[in-house]
Design an enzyme around this catalytic site. Structure first.
Site, mmCIF file in Angstrom:
data_model
loop_
_atom_site.group_PDB
_atom_site.id
_atom_site.type_symbol
_atom_site.label_atom_id
_atom_site.label_comp_id
_atom_site.label_asym_id
_atom_site.label_seq_id
_atom_site.Cartn_x
_atom_site.Cartn_y
_atom_site.Cartn_z
ATOM 1 N N CYS B 87 6.518 11.910 -4.814
ATOM 2 C CA CYS B 87 6.941 10.178 -4.992
ATOM 3 C C CYS B 87 6.565 10.512 -6.608
ATOM 4 O O CYS B 87 7.816 11.116 -7.376
ATOM 5 C CB CYS B 87 6.593 9.804 -4.252
ATOM 6 N N HIS B 213 7.374 10.161 1.381
ATOM 7 C CA HIS B 213 5.596 10.253 1.323
ATOM 8 C C HIS B 213 5.604 11.068 2.374
ATOM 9 O O HIS B 213 5.005 10.189 3.710
ATOM 10 C CB HIS B 213 5.246 8.945 1.401
ATOM 11 N N GLU B 215 2.565 12.258 3.247
ATOM 12 C CA GLU B 215 0.990 11.558 3.793
ATOM 13 C C GLU B 215 1.083 11.012 4.331
ATOM 14 O O GLU B 215 0.416 10.430 4.957
ATOM 15 C CB GLU B 215 -0.238 11.630 2.974
#
Lengths: 173, 258
Positions: B87, B213, B215
């Site tokens: 990002c 994302h 994660e």
């Protein structure tokens, strides 16, 4: 009809301009830049003529918070003032490559449509005169305008923006 | 022991989740402040996590790209070490000129404001599907196949990939594209990204920059149940702490560090 101009800036510290100047000083080695200011620049074009365009736009702007939020914005109409009269002023207008993204149509009750185009203006002030105006402008173009790498450029991303130097007399009084 | 450095810039806000995801997949990683000194010999690679470094002043990622820590990242790229930009990290890598061509004299890729139907549409916070293209080029995607359809969240206002097409030959890179649940490429994604690109690698495959994302989909329980029937059914079968949809991305990184 000549577009009507609005120059909007923040009353309090403009952190974007502050950081940009810091970066140019620390990482681009440009201590000559004494002041860097940022303005949101609006050009208004009307489909119908009005008797007094300044009066019309003052009323138009006051009628909503769409352009001016008096809590945080200050502004100039038509022309800006040089706050550092002894400096060399350079004005860079940054526009989107696709200008239609920055354009808006606003319909008024009595005076037809107002077409608004938004740009960003960077005002660069340099005290020391180490060359002719054009020489300094060319050096600024090379070092701070178009981002080409980490070391060169900052203010314009050439992949989706363009930067043009403005004639000072058309914007200051 | 060499560890992956997750760089924390002022305004970064995803570093702890990224560290947690790395830890879950057995990747030694730690959070490294942007202004701390660094010894590249102790670093196995870098992750530039998501957030709003320097408040996105001037442009997203441009201020962070100028910092001295990025000298180390550029050096690590030259050494072939893995570098992942997520990002805001993707935006920083784009402004650094590392992707996709590593052309240090001209930017070949950038992230502009989200545009949909010829209008700026602002910040998008949503789940999307991704499909890997040419996955074998990049160490991050090499365990994926072009048949994979991966749910992942996006959270950005400037995720519109713009390329200098004269410089970029997409057949040379791995990439992610925005697709629907069936794996069909969405020709005009919600953020207006050119060629429906959501992430792209460099030619060597050791650098990858992506706007979604990973994660936030590292664990199965992170996927909202409304989003995908297939993944919702899997959630109900497995325990709470199970590998999520970005598992193979982290495994690819882990194997590269061995």
């Amino acid at each position: 009809m000549t577009p009507f101009k609005l120059f909007r800036y923040l009353k309090n510290i403009d952190l974007h301009a502050l950081t940009a100047r810091e970066v140019l000083y620390r990482y681009h080695d440009l201590p000559e830049i004494k002041s860097l200011k940022r303005y949101d620049f609006f050009e208004f074009n009307m489909t119908q003529t009005v008797d007094d365009d300044k009066l019309f736009f003052e009323s138009f702007l006051a009628d909503s918070y769409q352009f001016i939020n008096p809590t945080k914005h200050a502004y100039y109409l038509s022309y800006m003032k040089k706050l550092r009269p002894h400096s060399n002023f350079f004005l860079l207008k940054v526009s989107s490559l696709d200008l239609s993204l920055s354009q808006k149509q606003i319909n008024t009750n009595k005076h037809g449509s107002v077409y608004v185009t938004q740009h960003l203006l960077w005002e660069i002030c340099i005290d020391k005169c180490y060359g002719s105006y054009i020489d300094i402008q060319n050096q600024l173009s090379q070092h701070i305008v178009e981002s080409q790498s980490r070391e060169k450029g900052l203010l314009v991303n050439p992949l989706f923006e363009k930067g043009n130097w403005c004639e000072i007399d058309e914007y200051y009084q | 022991m060499n560890r992956l450095a997750i760089i924390q810039f002022p305004g970064t806000n995803c570093e702890y989740e990224t560290e947690k995801a790395c830890c879950f997949y057995g990747i030694p990683a730690y959070i490294h402040r942007w202004n701390d000194s660094i010894n590249l010999d102790d670093i196995s690679g870098f992750i530039l996590p998501g957030g709003f470094s320097y408040q996105d002043r001037v442009r997203a990622g441009v201020i962070a790209s100028k910092l001295p820590i990025m000298d180390s990242v550029v050096q690590a790229v030259k050494q072939g070490k893995p570098v992942l930009g997520i990002c805001n990290g993707c935006q920083i890598l784009a402004e650094t000129g590392l992707l996709p061509n590593n052309n240090q004299s001209k930017l070949s890729m950038s992230l502009a404001k989200n545009v949909y139907q010829k209008k700026y549409i602002g910040f998008i916070c949503d789940w999307i599907f991704l499909k890997p293209i040419n996955p074998k080029v990049s160490l991050f995607t090499r365990f994926l196949s072009e048949d994979d359809v991966i749910p992942m969240p996006i959270n950005h206002g400037e995720g519109n990939f713009i390329f200098d097409c004269e410089q970029v030959d997409f057949s040379l890179y791995s990439s992610f594209k925005y697709v629907d649940e069936n794996g069909c490429i969405i020709e005009k994604p919600l953020n207006g990204s050119s060629f429906s690109i959501a992430g792209i690698s460099n030619k060597s495959g050791n650098v990858f920059a992506m706007m979604p994302h990973p994660e936030r989909s590292a664990f199965l329980h992170q996927i909202p149940r409304y989003f995908s029937k297939k993944w919702s059914a899997l959630q109900q079968q497995q325990s709470v702490i199970s590998a999520g949809t970005s598992e193979k991305i982290f495994i690819g990184l882990k194997e590269a560090l061995k």
